[in-house]
Design an enzyme around this catalytic site. Sequence first.
Site, PDB file in Angstrom:
ATOM      1  CD  GLU A   9      57.140 -26.553 -41.805  1.00 26.64           C
ATOM      2  OE1 GLU A   9      56.269 -25.554 -42.450  1.00 26.64           O
ATOM      3  OE2 GLU A   9      57.909 -27.170 -43.088  1.00 26.64           O
ATOM      4  CB  SER A  69      56.791 -23.652 -45.339  1.00 26.96           C
ATOM      5  OG  SER A  69      56.025 -23.918 -46.392  1.00 26.96           O
ATOM      6  NE  ARG A  87      52.862 -30.638 -42.939  1.00 24.27           N
ATOM      7  CZ  ARG A  87      52.638 -30.541 -43.559  1.00 24.27           C
ATOM      8  NH1 ARG A  87      52.088 -29.140 -43.712  1.00 24.27           N
ATOM      9  NH2 ARG A  87      51.538 -31.191 -44.059  1.00 24.27           N
TER      10      ARG A  87
END
Length: 342
Positions: free
Chosen positions: A334, A243, A165
């Site tokens: 995130e 998320s 990520r």
Amino acid sequence: MAELLRDHTTLRLGGPARSWVRATTEADLVDAVRRADEAREPVLVLGGGSNLVVADAGFDGTVVEVATTGIRADVEGDDPTCGGVVVTVAAGEPWDAFVATAVGRRWVGLEALSGIPGSVGATPIQNVGAYGQEVAQTLASVRVWDRTLRGFRTFAAADCGFGYRTSRFKADPGRHVVVEVVFQLRQGELATPVTYAELARTLGVEPGERAPMDAVRDAVLGLRRGKGMVLDAADHDTWSAGSFFTNPVLDAGALPPDAPSWLQPDGRVKTSAAWLIEHAGFGKGYGVGPAQVSGKHTLALTNRGGASTRDLLALALEVRDGVEQRFGIRLVPEPVLVGCEL
Ligand SMILES: Cc1cc2nc3c(=O)[nH]c(=O)nc-3n(C[C@H](O)[C@H](O)[C@H](O)COP(=O)(O)OP(=O)(O)OC[C@H]3O[C@@H](n4cnc5c(N)ncnc54)[C@H](O)[C@@H]3O)c2cc1C
């Protein structure tokens, strides 16, 4: 009337923008960013708004909405049914429509990334990934407008700093405007080997085996729908940024007993943020206000309708601090936070 960010984000949160440019060509996109930079005006590059949390006060600058289009495929070799294909995609193309095209044309390597919202241009920013695939595996290069050097640059995948990520683009926020992404894909009927256990079970194959492309796409979309991870305006469980926290990567000794773990190349272990959240007492549907944990997935924080960014961040703070108190692990958000912080 000022354009509202909440009309352009999947969380449906965020106040007005000072000014707004919708760029449908690469020249317009770069021109809009360059002009704002010359005027020393803050710039927010916006794709599908699916990884953004924008302040209730909005954005005091220019939002440049990336709406460029174009997909160009160069087939390698003489046989159009096998071998490789190099696909060049404009940043503004919607990601899932592109994946559907790839699956339909038997371009292998993106099928497990079905159903992720947003634009192609945003995928390198956090190295989008799901169900055992991530764009770093098939991305060949990224062409950007570099706002610091004021010129175009092309980064080969090896120079993109991809990790879980993350990327050099995420690490240096705002500097690079992605204008085009190039993917190197194979051609064939079968998807890449299925490595994700839940997906393998759903497909009825062993982990590491292959399955037909359409079957993989359908299975991924089915699994994602069950978790509220495919956008659906009628389903508040999908009014999210996906998320909300990344899965923490820890030294093995810091892992709570019983927590799931995946060994990382550097010897550390990745654990499940969803497990930590659940075991810290924040189950599915947690919350009483207009911002709640999704009823289908503990990792998604959702707007039940009428929430403000303040409401969402209060919930995020409660979850983050609750997990930290219980396990001593601080979760990291995130999505990109604009004009607000956790
Ligand atoms: C229901 C749901 C499910 C999701 N599932 C997943 C998943 O499985 N895996 C995953 O990795 N993510 C997932 N996400 C997160 C999100 O979809 C991805 O991060 C996506 O790539 C964001 O694309 P976007 O165009 O919406 O970006 P935006 O939200 O518009 O922007 C995100 C960031 O990227 C920057 N950006 C956008 N476009 C450009 C560009 N052209 N050049 C430079 N910077 C740019 C923005 O400035 C911002 O900092 C999910 C989100 C939702 C809502």
